[in-house]
Design an enzyme around this catalytic site. Structure first.
Site: not given
Length: 331
Positions: A103-104, A106, A148, A136
């Site tokens: 679900l994003g 990070s 994200d 990331e």
């Protein structure tokens, strides 16, 4: 920072186009993603002082970020380093879902840390998203895209366009209120109980794309076209078209890599369709995490029973227009 700051950013579900935002594809062909921010969050609270001038997190304590090599969460360590929270801080992280669930989370963590550290002079949503994505992609070397980070920073129901130059354009899908409400009702989320590292799973897709693997490229081209079709469906209010598009997306995505699906995960997907779902796909990189299902009103309860009967847990949600937010408590 002379105040305690709490910041949070929303998680997201992607309806179409996932994978085309990864630079190995978007840098050559451009990408397109349709995504929705939901009222589930990841956030942080940063307190500006800690006795003896240490950096203390909810899971570890160390003299400085540079000395935190033993920290169990490299993502948090990278976020704190980018944010400049190197000492004299106490940091608590909270979230509504397990990490590695598609679900994003990070990205929402990175955006929240950056927002809290820069409050009240944080950059705009694009600035937060770009810096968060660099954490990331550059700092951690993960084979991920930027969807994200932009959804965590912006919120809303959006079209995200990824240019070969690296530029990201966001467009809010201004849905009719009735269409928006019905779309929320038709989307169901179930947690498979499997947590995984998206970067690890996407690395295979990334490698195949960079090598010009014909099958992988054709699948990504088709996923990109589905995103265009999804945007058209939503603009027209054609919600009956959403389920088949999600289903076609999964058919293509599930063969992008050897770890995207598994016999058990495919069995869960097929069980949902047999119960009446019009389409379904694993979110994020696949391999586990959350299963997104599209169901007409008269099939929702049957599908829910089928999924909970298989041991899955439902996550109820609504869309949110709000991206990352921060609030301070002066000391």
């Amino acid at each position: 920072m002379a105040e305690t700051v709490t910041a949070r950013a929303p998680l997201r579900i992607s309806l179409a186009g996932g994978g085309t935002d990864i630079p190995s594809y978007s840098a050559r062909h451009g990408g397109l993603v349709i995504a929705c921010a939901i009222d589930r969050y990841v956030g942080v609270t940063v307190h500006p002082r800690e006795f003896r001038g240490r950096l203390r997190t909810a899971t570890d304590s160390c003299e400085t970020v540079a000395e935190a090599a033993r920290h169990p969460d490299p993502m948090l360590r990278a976020c704190l380093t980018r944010a400049g929270l190197v000492r004299d801080r106490q940091v608590t992280v909270f979230g509504d879902v397990p990490s590695g669930s598609g679900l994003g989370g990070s990205a929402a963590l990175a955006v929240s840390v950056l927002h809290a550290a820069a409050h009240p002079h944080a950059p705009g949503a694009d600035g937060l998203a770009e810096t968060a994505s660099r954490i990331e992609i550059e700092d951690l070397g993960r084979a991920v895209g930027k969807q994200d980070h932009y959804m965590a920073a912006h919120g809303g129901v959006r079209i995200l366009r990824f240019a070969p130059s690296g530029r990201v354009e966001t467009e809010s899908l201004d849905l009719d209120p009735g269409v928006r409400a019905e779309l929320e009702e038709r989307l169901l989320l179930f947690y498979t109980g499997i947590s995984r590292d998206a970067g690890d799973i996407l690395s295979e897709q990334n490698r195949r794309t960079l090598q010009g693997h014909g099958d992988a490229l054709e699948r990504l081209h088709a996923i990109r076209r589905i995103a265009d079709d999804m945007a058209d469906c939503l603009r027209k209010g054609d919600l009956d078209g959403v389920g088949p598009l999600v289903e076609e997306h999964w058919r293509l995505k599930s063969r992008l890599g050897s770890r995207v699906s598994s016999p058990w995960l495919q069995e869960l997907h097929d069980r949902a369709l047999a119960a009446g779902a019009a389409g379904g796909k694993l979110l994020g990189s696949g391999g586990g995490g959350f299963l997104l299902l599209v169901c007409a009103r008269d099939r929702r309860q049957t599908v829910r029973r089928a999924m909970t009967g298989a041991g899955l847990t439902e996550l109820r949600f609504r869309f949110t227009e709000h991206g990352s937010r921060a609030v301070a408590l002066p000391l």
